[in-house]
Design an enzyme around this catalytic site. Structure first.
Site, PDB file in Angstrom:
ATOM      1  NE  ARG A 103      12.465  46.878  47.409  1.00  0.00           N
ATOM      2  CZ  ARG A 103      13.455  47.615  47.944  1.00  0.00           C
ATOM      3  NH1 ARG A 103      13.203  48.673  48.684  1.00  0.00           N
ATOM      4  NH2 ARG A 103      14.703  47.265  47.749  1.00  0.00           N
ATOM      5  CB  THR A 145      15.224  53.200  54.844  1.00  0.00           C
ATOM      6  OG1 THR A 145      15.851  52.801  53.645  1.00  0.00           O
ATOM      7  CG2 THR A 145      13.922  52.537  55.011  1.00  0.00           C
ATOM      8  CG  ASP A 179      18.044  48.436  47.226  1.00  0.00           C
ATOM      9  OD1 ASP A 179      19.225  48.765  47.424  1.00  0.00           O
ATOM     10  OD2 ASP A 179      17.134  48.706  48.022  1.00  0.00           O
ATOM     11  CB  SER A 189      13.979  45.457  50.480  1.00  0.00           C
ATOM     12  OG  SER A 189      13.979  46.285  51.619  1.00  0.00           O
ATOM     13  CB  SER A 190      18.085  45.312  54.144  1.00  0.00           C
ATOM     14  OG  SER A 190      19.090  44.786  53.340  1.00  0.00           O
ATOM     15  N   GLY A 214      19.781  50.483  55.530  1.00  0.00           N
ATOM     16  CA  GLY A 214      20.263  49.625  54.441  1.00  0.00           C
ATOM     17  C   GLY A 214      20.544  48.228  54.960  1.00  0.00           C
TER      18      GLY A 214
HETATM   19  N1  GLY Z   1      16.717  50.576  49.946  1.00  0.00           N
HETATM   20  C1  GLY Z   1      16.955  50.001  51.188  1.00  0.00           C
HETATM   21  C2  GLY Z   1      16.251  48.701  51.369  1.00  0.00           C
HETATM   22  O1  GLY Z   1      15.296  48.425  50.683  1.00  0.00           O
HETATM   23  O2  GLY Z   1      16.636  47.907  52.173  1.00  0.00           O
END
Ligand code: GLY
Length: 561
Positions: A97, A370, A412, A441-442, A463
Site C-alpha cells: 500500500r 482499481t 483514502d 483501503s477496501s 472502491g
Molecule cells: N483506493 C481504493 C482502495 O484502496 O480501496
C-alpha cells in the site's frame, strides 16, 4: 417397502444433485490460469508459468504487465495487496500500500477555516502517496520467485516497446478522462493524444523505467536516477513526495484475516485494508441464516446481505486504519458474540435504519478504479492480488519521462477526522493522516478453501463496493451453486451503511423486488446505477481443473493451459 426404497433413493438423488458443483461456463484449463483486466497481462502471466515459473513469478509478471496494458489502474505509481496460499496450505499476505510522505500531517488538506480544500487530495501532485508496487513485486520475487527476474520482466518490457491495441472500452475511458489529464499535465502529454479503438499505443518511456528496475531491482525505482527524477517531478508540480520518502518505502508481510463460513475457510486481506475484516463480519452475520433457501437475489437474501453489510460498514468506518499506527479491536469486532449481538435487532419485516446503527459518521466516498487478478499455478499455489492508483489514472499526474501515472491515494485517508458522531464518538480518527502512515483501503484479495482444499481465488476493483462484490461472488458459487463465470457475471447490489441506500446494477433486479424492499422501509438509489465491481476469479473443480471467471463488465480475460 418398495415405495420407501424408491422415495429414499429419490431423496438421495435430490440431495446429491443439489451438492453437484455447477457445470463450468467459463474457460477451463487443466494446469494453471491467470484472470486479469487485459488479455495481454493474463497471457504474460500464464506464459511465465508455462515456462516453469510458479504463481509468484506470474504475479510479478502480471502486475507489471498491467502497468503497461491497463494504465487506468495497473501501475508502477500506486500500490496494492496480495494474499497467497501455497500448495502446502501455508498462507500469507503482502501489503504494498502507498504511504503518506514524511511531511504529511493531519490537516494538510484543510484550509485556514478547517474546510477541506477541493481537489487537493484527489487531483495532481498534492494527492500523491509514496508508491509501493515495485517494492511489493520485488519482495514477492525475493521470497518466493523461482525464475530469474529477467525471464519474468523481459516479456513485459517487450510488450511496452511493441505496444497494445486500444480496445473499444479503453478508447471510451481515455476520451472521458482526456480533459482532466490535460488539465493536470498540459496538452503535450502522451495522453493528450486522441486514441481510437484499433490504434496501437507504445510505451518506450515505461520500457526504460522497467529496464532500470530489471537492472537494479527495488533500488532501480526507489533510489538513484528514477527516484531522483520522480521526486523532482512530483515536487515541481507542487507535491510532497521526496527522495527520502522513496528510499524509506518498504512493503510489509502481514498475517491475513482467516475465518470459517460453514465448511469454507476464507483467507483475506488484513488492515490497512478493511476488506478481510469487513467481509468476515458480513459472512458471520449471514451464516446463521439459510440464505440458499431464500433464492439468489431474492428479497429476503438482499435484505439479509444488506443488513449484515450495513452493520459491518459502520464498524469499518470507525475502527479501521493502519495497524502500525492504531490499535484495532479486531478480536472483539470479529467475535461470534459481538456479531450475534449486532444482528439482534434485524428482522425480515422491516429495514433497520443506518441512523440506528453505531459507529462512525463518515460516508465512504472511494474511487472505484482499481484492478484485480487471480492466479493458480500447476502445483496448486494460489495468488490473489488487487492493485490501484485509486482514481482512474490516479491523480492524472503522468510522468512523460518515466512513463507512468501517479496515484491519488492520499484521498483514502480521512481528510477531516474528529467530528463527533451521534453517539459522541470521534469518527474516523483511526484513518487520520500521519507521516508514513498507510491509508485505509477496501481492497479484498481473497482465497477460499473448501474442506481444507483450495477452492476459489477471487477479488475485484470497485472502491467501497469491493467488499460486497467479493462476498456476493463467493455466496453465488457456494450458496447458489453458480459456475465461476456465472457467479462473476451475476447482477450485484451494494449497501455501505451511509448513505442509507441500496444500489442495484441496472440489469437483473425487477421493479417488483425493489417495490417490496421499499415497502419494508429500504431506500433505493434512484437514477443511473454504475456497475458494481469487475470480478476476476478462479474456481478449482472437483477433478482439479480450473474454471476462470473473467468479468463481462470489462475487457477481462482468463488465460491458462
Ligand atoms: N483506493 C481504493 C482502495 O484502496 O480501496
Amino acid at each position: 417397502m418398495q415405495r420407501l426404497i424408491l422415495v429414499t433413493s429419490l431423496l438421495l438423488l435430490f440431495i446429491n444433485c443439489k451438492q453437484q458443483p455447477a457445470i463450468p461456463t467459463g474457460l477451463v484449463t487443466e494446469n494453471a490460469m491467470v484472470v486479469s483486466a487485459r488479455e495481454e497481462a493474463s497471457r504474460i502471466g500464464s506464459e511465465i508459468m508455462e515456462k516453469g515459473g510458479n504463481a509468484f513469478d506470474a504475479m510479478v509478471a502480471t502486475e507489471l504487465a498491467l502497468a503497461v496494458a491497463y494504465p487506468f489502474a495497473g501501475n508502477l505509481g500506486g500500490g496494492g495487496f496480495m494474499v497467497y496460499r501455497k500448495n502446502t496450505g501455508d498462507i500469507g499476505a503482502i501489503d504494498y500500500r502507498e504511504k503518506a510522505p514524511l511531511s504529511a500531517h493531519k490537516d494538510m488538506y484543510l484550509d485556514s477555516l478547517g474546510n477541506v480544500v477541493p481537489d487537493m487530495s484527489t487531483v495532481g501532485a498534492t494527492a500523491v502517496g509514496v508508491p509501493g508496487t515495485v517494492a511489493g513485486v520485488m519482495e514477492v520475487h525475493k521470497k518466493f520467485g523461482s525464475l530469474p527476474l529477467s525471464d519474468i520482466m523481459k516479456p513485459v518490457i517487450a510488450l511496452a516497446k511493441k505496444g497494445l491495441i486500444v480496445t473499444e472500452k479503453q478508447a471510451k475511458r481515455l476520451e472521458s478522462y482526456r480533459e482532466r489529464i490535460v488539465s493536470v499535465n498540459g496538452d503535450s502529454t502522451k495522453f493528450a493524444n486522441v486514441y481510437k479503438a484499433g490504434d496501437t499505443i507504445k510505451y518506450p518511456a515505461l520500457a526504460k523505467t522497467l529496464e532500470k528496475i530489471l537492472e537494479k531491482g527495488r533500488d532501480g525505482f526507489y533510489t538513484g536516477e528514477v527516484a531522483k527524477k520522480l521526486a523532482t517531478f512530483i515536487q515541481e508540480k507542487g507535491g510532497f513526495v521526496t527522495e527520502e520518502d522513496l528510499t524509506k518505502y518498504e512493503a510489509k508481510w502481514r498475517q491475513p484475516i482467516v475465518f470459517k463460513y460453514k465448511d469454507l475457510s476464507i483467507i483475506s486481506m488484513s488492515p490497512p485494508s478493511s476488506g478481510g475484516a469487513t467481509i468476515n463480519q458480513i459472512f458471520k452475520m449471514v451464516e446463521p441464516y439459510n440464505i440458499s433457501e431464500y433464492g439468489h437475489n431474492s428479497v429476503k437474501s438482499v435484505q439479509l446481505f444488506t443488513e449484515a453489510s450495513r452493520r459491518a460498514y459502520a464498524d469499518r468506518n470507525y475502527f479501521l486504519g493502519d495497524p502500525d499506527f492504531v490499535d484495532i479491536p479486531l478480536g472483539e469486532l470479529l467475535s461470534d458474540s459481538y456479531l450475534k449481538e449486532r444482528m439482534k435487532n434485524f428482522s425480515f419485516d422491516k429495514a433497520t435504519l443506518s441512523s440506528d446503527v453505531s459507529h462512525g459518521e463518515v460516508e465512504i466516498v472511494e474511487s472505484s478504479e482499481t484492478t484485480h487478478y487471480s492466479i493458480i499455478d500447476s502445483e496448486g499455489n494460489a495468488v490473489s492480488a488487487t492493485t490501484t492508483l485509486n482514481g482512474g489514472y490516479g491523480s492524472k499526474l503522468y510522468s512523460d519521462e518515466l512513463g507512468f501515472f501517479l496515484n491519488n491515494e492520499m484521498d483514502d485517508f480521512s481528510a477531516k477526522p474528529g467530528i463527533p458522531n451521534m453517539f459522541g464518538l470521534i469518527g474516523a480518527e483511526a484513518n487520520s493522516i500521519a507521516p508514513e502512515k498507510r491509508m485505509l483501503s477496501s481492497m479484498t484479495p481473497t482465497i477460499v478453501e473448501k474442506d481444507g482444499k483450495l477452492f476459489l481465488v477471487v477479488g475485484t476493483p470497485g472502491g467501497s463496493t469491493i467488499i460486497t462484490a467479493v462476498a456476493q461472488t463467493i455466496l453465488n458459487v457456494y450458496e447458489f451453486n453458480l459456475s465461476m463465470q456465472e457467479a462473476v457475471n451475476a447482477p450485484r447490489f451494494h449497501h455501505q451503511w451511509l448513505p442509507d441506500l441500496i444500489s442495484f446494477e441496472e440489469e437483473g433486479f425487477s421493479d417488483e423486488i425493489k417495490a417490496e424492499l421499499k415497502q419494508k422501509g429500504y431506500k433505493i438509489h434512484e437514477g443511473r446505477n454504475r456497475i458494481i465491481g469487475k470480478v476476476d476469479a478462479i474456481r478449482v473443480l472437483p477433478d482439479g481443473s480450473l474454471e476462470g471467471g473473467a468479468d463481462k463488465r470489462g475487457d477481462d480475460t482468463a488465460v491458462g493451459f
